[in-house]
Design a protein around this motif. Structure first.
Motif, PDB file in Angstrom:
ATOM      1  N   LYS A   1      -6.656 -10.991  -3.067  1.00 46.41           N
ATOM      2  CA  LYS A   1      -7.392 -10.478  -4.224  1.00 46.41           C
ATOM      3  C   LYS A   1      -7.396 -11.483  -5.358  1.00 46.41           C
TER       4      LYS A   1
ATOM      5  N   GLN B   1     -16.642  -3.170  -8.574  1.00 47.50           N
ATOM      6  CA  GLN B   1     -15.945  -3.010  -7.288  1.00 47.50           C
ATOM      7  C   GLN B   1     -16.583  -3.908  -6.218  1.00 47.50           C
TER       8      GLN B   1
ATOM      9  N   ASP C   1     -15.494  -7.411  -6.927  1.00 48.97           N
ATOM     10  CA  ASP C   1     -14.077  -7.555  -6.569  1.00 48.97           C
ATOM     11  C   ASP C   1     -13.937  -7.789  -5.059  1.00 48.97           C
TER      12      ASP C   1
ATOM     13  N   ASP D   1     -11.815   3.692  -3.418  1.00 51.21           N
ATOM     14  CA  ASP D   1     -11.121   2.395  -3.465  1.00 51.21           C
ATOM     15  C   ASP D   1     -10.052   2.294  -2.362  1.00 51.21           C
TER      16      ASP D   1
ATOM     17  N   ASP E   1      -9.867  -0.959   0.012  1.00 45.16           N
ATOM     18  CA  ASP E   1      -8.527  -1.563  -0.084  1.00 45.16           C
ATOM     19  C   ASP E   1      -7.562  -1.084   1.006  1.00 45.16           C
TER      20      ASP E   1
HETATM   21 MG    MG Z   1      -9.715  -2.226  -5.397  1.00 43.18          MG
END
Ligand code: MG
Ligand code: IPE
Ligand code: IPE
Ligand code: MG
Ligand code: MG
Length: 376
Positions: free
Chosen positions: A327, A219, A222, A149, A155
């Motif tokens: 986000k 994920q 997202d 992540d 990210d």
């Molecule tokens: Mg994330």
């Protein structure tokens, strides 16, 4: 007075890495002492300045009940010790890869997922020790998901659990491999350490939760919403609009965060029931699924709120990044106050649902309360 904000990958790093180097496997300290010292050092090293925020109204902070705190500390210790053993028993393993795995896995995480597995096993009437393999396997999957992540392609974070992220310390290639190694070791642990029926059931449960219809799928969703600006910058994620309902938002979180929490409870239940002739109690299975669903949502609400209202010092990770990255979050979608109301109403629903479990369900209720009001 607070120390000025600093980038842990720059100024503070030489000092911190020196300290961390002293915690390498070559030191004379035993493993639990090393873990305890790493927990202390990471808190000291990254005493970052709180991000100033215009609307810093915090939800009322209810302190952890002393017995839950003691309960969690004891389970964290047990899990940390076992994780060390599980990583060390793999030979041969290239030393840099082992170092990268140990660095991320033994960093001071909250160990919420292992604690949930123990609590579920207890609530199902089993001996907690039976849940240790499942508890460690889920923590390995969680840790791998954090390493990946944080990668620049995802990210792009530089701080995790109060320390530089795995790729900042070991490079991207080794960080990817450390994640791969943890993912694999999780299933090996279940297969190797559980009786055959429990091992098969646990592997099935965890692979579904961690896989493309679970965490990995979440994920991808997202990232899809974050990058779906219609600019075709990223043709792999061609979304053009944000979800327009709470249900759509929560569906992403149920996959990204909730699925793995669900597997913690199911692995605890399997550890308690699977070797009995009558197998797993289907009613308890459903009740745990409902708990995990709401726990995952509330956990993600508070994760999103901490990104707005928390500090790097408290959370051990950068804050203020969700909005900067566009986000899709609870506060972004519902606002701060409504996000908190949503969390409280999910909690009320869950407490009512667990009442039939009586005393055995109390740790699960206490942990839910903690997650509702957590500050890290
Ligand atoms: Mg994330
Ligand atoms: C963070 O999880 C990642 C999310 C699923 C939002 P935790 O907050 O449980 O992380 P650690 O294990 O304590 O570091
Ligand atoms: C991460 O969610 C969820 C998983 C790793 C599966 P976030 O991206 O919100 O987690 P943080 O805030 O970086 O911990
Ligand atoms: Mg992240
Ligand atoms: Mg987050």
């Amino acid at each position: 007075m607070k120390s000025p904000a600093r980038d842990p990958t720059k100024h503070g790093t030489r000092h911190s890495l020196g300290l961390l180097a002293r915690l390498s496997p070559k030191t004379q300290m035993d493993d639990s002492a090393k873990i305890a010292e790493r927990r202390r050092i990471s808190l000291r090293l990254y005493n970052l300045q709180e991000r100033s925020h215009p609307a810093r109204s915090r939800p009322e902070r209810i302190p952890l009940p002393v017995d839950l705190k003691a309960y969690m500390t004891e389970r964290q210790r047990r899990v940390d010790e076992r994780l060390v053993q599980l990583v060390e028993r793999e030979v041969p393993c290239p030393p840099p890869l082992r170092d990268a795995i140990r660095y991320s896995l033994l960093a001071p995480g909250k160990r919420l997922r292992p604690v949930l597995a123990f609590m579920a096993c207890h609530a199902a009437g089993g001996p907690e020790d039976a849940a240790i393999a499942g508890a460690c396997a889920v923590e390995m999957i969680h840790c791998y998901s954090l390493i990946h992540d944080d990668l620049p392609a995802m990210d792009d974070d530089d701080l995790r659990r109060g320390l530089p992220t795995c790729h900042k310390k070991f490079g991207e290639a080794l960080a990817i491999l450390a994640g791969d190694g943890l993912l694999t070791l999780a299933f090996q642990t279940l297969a190797q350490d559980l009786p055959p029926r429990s091992a098969a059931a646990s592997c099935l449960e965890l692979s579904k939760a961690a896989g493309i219809a679970g965490m990995v799928g979440g994920q991808a969703e997202d990232l899809g919403w974050e990058r779906g600006d219609g600019s075709a910058k990223d043709p792999l994620f061609p979304r053009t609009e944000q979800p327009h309902s709470l249900e759509a938002l929560e569906n992403i979180h149920l996959l990204k965060t909730g699925a793995l929490f669900g597997s913690c409870l199911q692995l605890g239940l399997i550890a308690a029931h699977c070797e009995r002739s009558e197998g797993v109690d289907p009613q308890l299975r459903r009740s745990f699924d409902r708990y995990a669903r709401n726990f995952g949502l509330v956990f993600q609400i508070t994760d999103d709120l901490l990104d707005v209202e928390g500090s790097a010092e408290q959370t051990g990770k950068r804050v203020g990044k969700d909005a900067a990255h566009g986000k899709l979050t609870y506060p972004g979608f519902l606002g701060l106050a409504e996000s908190r109301r949503r969390a409280q109403s999910l909690a009320d629903e869950t407490f009512a649902d667990l009442r039939p479990l009586g005393e055995r369900g109390e740790p699960l209720i206490e942990l839910f309360r903690y997650v509702l009001t957590r500050d890290r």
